[in-house]
Design a protein around this motif. Structure first.
Motif, PDB file in Angstrom:
ATOM      1  N   GLY A 136     -17.428  -5.709  -8.314  1.00  0.00           N
ATOM      2  CA  GLY A 136     -16.543  -6.018  -7.205  1.00  0.00           C
ATOM      3  C   GLY A 136     -16.760  -7.372  -6.564  1.00  0.00           C
ATOM      4  O   GLY A 136     -15.929  -7.813  -5.763  1.00  0.00           O
ATOM      5  N   LYS A 156     -18.378   2.696  -9.351  1.00  0.00           N
ATOM      6  CA  LYS A 156     -17.728   3.375  -8.238  1.00  0.00           C
ATOM      7  C   LYS A 156     -16.744   4.402  -8.789  1.00  0.00           C
ATOM      8  O   LYS A 156     -16.460   4.450  -9.991  1.00  0.00           O
ATOM      9  CB  LYS A 156     -17.002   2.388  -7.331  1.00  0.00           C
ATOM     10  N   GLU A 171      -7.877  -5.465 -11.549  1.00  0.00           N
ATOM     11  CA  GLU A 171      -7.489  -5.259 -10.149  1.00  0.00           C
ATOM     12  C   GLU A 171      -5.990  -5.448 -10.027  1.00  0.00           C
ATOM     13  O   GLU A 171      -5.387  -6.255 -10.747  1.00  0.00           O
ATOM     14  CB  GLU A 171      -8.213  -6.246  -9.226  1.00  0.00           C
ATOM     15  N   GLY A 190      -9.665  -9.106  -3.906  1.00  0.00           N
ATOM     16  CA  GLY A 190     -10.779  -8.287  -3.464  1.00  0.00           C
ATOM     17  C   GLY A 190     -10.932  -7.070  -4.345  1.00  0.00           C
ATOM     18  O   GLY A 190     -10.064  -6.775  -5.183  1.00  0.00           O
ATOM     19  N   PRO A 191     -12.034  -6.327  -4.188  1.00  0.00           N
ATOM     20  CA  PRO A 191     -12.302  -5.158  -5.027  1.00  0.00           C
ATOM     21  C   PRO A 191     -11.499  -3.937  -4.579  1.00  0.00           C
ATOM     22  O   PRO A 191     -12.032  -2.892  -4.212  1.00  0.00           O
ATOM     23  CB  PRO A 191     -13.811  -4.944  -4.845  1.00  0.00           C
ATOM     24  N   PHE A 192     -10.196  -4.094  -4.585  1.00  0.00           N
ATOM     25  CA  PHE A 192      -9.273  -3.022  -4.225  1.00  0.00           C
ATOM     26  C   PHE A 192      -7.979  -3.240  -5.000  1.00  0.00           C
ATOM     27  O   PHE A 192      -7.768  -4.299  -5.599  1.00  0.00           O
ATOM     28  CB  PHE A 192      -9.008  -3.006  -2.715  1.00  0.00           C
ATOM     29  N   ARG A 212      -8.848   1.787  -0.590  1.00  0.00           N
ATOM     30  CA  ARG A 212     -10.088   1.448   0.108  1.00  0.00           C
ATOM     31  C   ARG A 212     -11.109   0.938  -0.911  1.00  0.00           C
ATOM     32  O   ARG A 212     -10.855   0.929  -2.109  1.00  0.00           O
ATOM     33  CB  ARG A 212     -10.613   2.664   0.868  1.00  0.00           C
ATOM     34  N   GLU A 213     -12.252   0.535  -0.446  1.00  0.00           N
ATOM     35  CA  GLU A 213     -13.272  -0.020  -1.335  1.00  0.00           C
ATOM     36  C   GLU A 213     -14.360   1.002  -1.606  1.00  0.00           C
ATOM     37  O   GLU A 213     -14.528   1.973  -0.872  1.00  0.00           O
ATOM     38  CB  GLU A 213     -13.841  -1.306  -0.735  1.00  0.00           C
ATOM     39  N   SER A 217     -12.082   4.684  -3.041  1.00  0.00           N
ATOM     40  CA  SER A 217     -10.913   3.938  -3.510  1.00  0.00           C
ATOM     41  C   SER A 217      -9.820   4.820  -4.109  1.00  0.00           C
ATOM     42  O   SER A 217      -8.806   4.310  -4.568  1.00  0.00           O
ATOM     43  CB  SER A 217     -11.333   2.866  -4.517  1.00  0.00           C
TER      44      SER A 217
END
Length: 667
Positions: A136, A156, A171, A190-192, A212-213, A217
């Motif tokens: 991420g 995750k 992503e 971003g990591p989302f 969400r992260e 998520s």
């Protein structure tokens, strides 16, 4: 003289996969998908469908996938997504047809988009490849891109998705595309994942859905930002799932579909008052939306009412919902499923289908009057053996010592008299209802062509009948719904419509219930189990959504419900099976993974003498019956028909099981 349906008819069928209404004239653009037997794949082309008069015409040609058409705000240009250049990019063509020009050129794959109100820009959600080993973090600008086939680092949840597979190497980002030059500017990084985005009426902001992260998520929220990507702020915090945000024409409201609890599949409409940020439900809690992205629309500049596709008592109808009080007015209903909602200056348009009539586009005036069919993509159906579809009601046990009345759809050949073989078809979900999508149920027409009847129940646990009815099945899978199925069969037998020749089939939760019936009933002479949940203990950790969806339906986490999930798992009962069972499974199914089917198959084969076969479809996802290779889909339909017709006239062999099958069932 009519022709019987056959499994190969799936190559005649055309599916209307998306629609969009012109803002300047009564004209639709729609994507029409058909199967190609020569390539064993799909083709999708853009068609124009006039709503006033005239015949539809095809706007794009060739062997590519062209989908998601959308008119520019002035109606002079038509955009669409196509894979004709390799990955999915955005193309634009003139309203009257002509050569389509590739607009986007980015190092991404376009997923969804929307024109700005002035037509100068396009907001697009695109898939971008990332390095999963960074977990991420943002990469160094000079870093070498990660190999496509590199290690799949899992850091995750969720890390996979049905239909996609491993997802931590990409992503979903929001881009702004210049409608003249095609230049794409990233707005998020971003990591989302961004799931959907829509413009504000003044063209100054975007409302979007993002995940969400970290391990949360799988949850999503509504956000807004300026169109340059600045001043992003979160508007929802209490929802587990939000879908398809839509700005009202006056800019006062943002409407979205959503649920509060994670794992809840019953989606309802919500309102955000933009000025105050207040979030409130629109209408009562039993209002249920269709799950489609186009299930909500505003008509022109009228912000006082929302058009929506609502689900009620097993049908999908088009309604007006007044804002903000949530009062409902039905515009188009009937025993059918309406979808693909869109608007033109004078009409509301939608697709219409049920189990005995194929999908076509229909249109009515804004007040619901003067409805008519405006397309004939599936006229081939007219030459096939006709059937009738009747809503029936059945008095069944309610699971708590009393009785209740449930609905079911009884499909029979036209002119049918007396008892006939009966297929009991169990729907997925379980918080869903019997679907009428021909590619999914193409074996129904083949069977009614051979004299069969089909019963598709909306038993306890089904959605569209109110939250209480759906939620009663939580923790009681199989226990209270299978007796409703058997009671419905008994009622048809008492009426002389069915006899002892009864089979069961189902996919996903329907696969679960079919597997449960194999181990807990001797009513059915054959069973077809497709993409099942067979063992809740292992489904929790192997499914792309089991770790939260199973917790919702079992009303607790895995540690709290360990004994319960073992009790409701069909694999612990099939040692008692005497029903010949066919198991069908896609190898790449991430929703109900192949291990579920394999565990069921091995247990039946090892612990009984009951006939059992399993067929695996390479590359097939959870939707392998409707989105897999066409040759696989045809094979699926053929095998279902062959299996039930092979066994339906044979009595069950009650001593078929081995000594191992004498053990007591789990309590």
């Amino acid at each position: 003289m009519t022709t019987p349906f056959t499994p190969s008819d799936i190559f005649n069928h055309r599916t209307i996969s998306s629609t969009n209404g012109s803002p300047s004239e009564n004209l639709l653009a729609c994507a029409v998908t058909s199967l190609n037997s020569a390539t064993d794949g799909e083709n999708s082309a853009i068609w124009a469908v006039p709503l006033d008069a005239g015949a539809p015409w095809q706007m794009t040609q060739g062997g590519s996938i062209d989908n998601t058409p959308q008119w520019s705000p002035d109606g002079e240009r038509l955009a669409f997504i196509s894979n004709r250049a390799g990955n999915y990019q955005l193309f634009v063509m003139p309203r009257h047809g002509g050569e389509a020009v590739q607009l986007s050129q980015g190092n991404f794959s376009l997923v969804s988009y929307e024109w700005s109100p002035d037509g100068s820009r396009i907001a697009a959600v695109c898939a971008v490849t990332v390095d999963p080993s960074l977990r991420g973090a943002r990469p160094d600008p000079n870093a070498v891109p990660a190999p496509v086939d590199g290690p799949q680092v899992v850091w995750k949840l969720p890390y996979k998705m049905d239909g996609v597979g491993y997802i931590l190497n990409r992503e979903m980002r929001l881009f702004m595309i210049d409608a003249a030059s095609g230049e794409a500017t990233p707005l998020t990084d971003g990591p989302f994942d961004v799931k959907a985005a829509r413009w504000s009426p003044d063209g100054k902001q975007l409302v979007y859905v993002r995940t969400r992260e970290g391990d949360m998520s799988h949850r999503t929220d509504v956000w807004v930002m300026d169109t340059d990507g600045h001043h992003a702020r979160q508007l929802t915090t209490d929802h587990a799932q939000v879908l398809y945000p839509l700005w009202s024409p006056d800019g006062r409201w943002i409407v979205f579909a959503g649920t509060i609890e994670e794992g809840d599949a019953k989606v309802r409409p919500w309102l955000i008052e933009v000025a105050s940020g207040k979030v409130q439900a629109l209408g009562d809690e039993d209002i249920e939306l269709s799950f489609e992205a186009d299930s909500m629309q505003f008509v022109g500049k009228d912000a006082s009412k929302l058009l929506a596709v609502l689900a009620s008592r097993g049908i999908q109808h088009v309604c007006e919902i007044s804002i903000p009080d949530g009062q409902i007015k039905v515009l188009a209903d009937g025993d059918r499923h309406l979808s693909k909602l869109c608007c033109t200056p004078d009409y509301v348009a939608y697709t219409s289908e049920n189990s005995v009539l194929p999908m076509e586009i229909h249109a009515c005036r804004h007040d619901g009057k003067d409805e008519r069919a405006v397309s004939h993509f599936n006229d081939w159906w007219c030459d096939r053996a006709p059937a009738t579809m009747e809503r029936r009601q059945f008095v069944v046990p309610d699971g708590d010592g009393g009785t209740e009345t449930i609905d079911g759809w009884l499909i029979r050949p036209v002119g049918a008299k007396g008892a006939a073989p009966l297929l009991m078809d169990a729907h997925g979900g379980p918080a869903s209802y019997a679907l009428f999508d021909y590619p999914v149920i193409a074996y129904w027409p083949v069977l009614w062509s051979q004299g069969w009847s089909i019963l598709a129940l909306n038993a306890v646990g089904s959605s569209s009948y109110g939250r209480a009815f759906a939620d009663r099945l939580n923790q009681r899978w199989g226990e209270i719904d299978l007796p409703q199925y058997t009671a419905a069969v008994a009622q048809l037998q008492a009426e002389g419509i069915a006899d002892d020749r009864v089979c069961i089939a189902g996919k996903s939760y329907g696969g679960y219930l079919s597997a449960w019936a194999v181990g807990n009933s001797t009513l059915f002479r054959a069973a077809v189990v497709m993409a099942p949940v067979a063992n809740m203990e292992t489904h929790y950790g192997t499914s792309d959504s089991g770790y939260y969806s199973d917790s919702y339906t079992m009303q607790g986490n895995r540690a709290e419900t360990h004994a319960l999930i073992r009790k409701v798992s069909p694999v612990h009962y099939v040692h008692q099976a005497i029903t010949p069972t066919l198991i069908l499974q896609g190898t790449n199914d991430e929703r109900c993974p192949r291990s579920q089917a394999e565990e069921l198959f091995v247990t039946i084969r090892r612990e009984t003498d009951t006939p059992c076969e399993m067929v695996l479809y390479p590359g097939g996802t959870h939707k392998f019956t409707s989105t897999g290779k066409p040759s696989h889909r045809q094979d699926t339909m053929s095998r279902i028909v062959e299996w039930v017709t092979r066994w339906v006239d044979q009595h069950l062999v009650t001593e078929a099981s081995t000594q191992q099958n004498k053990q007591a069932p789990i309590k």
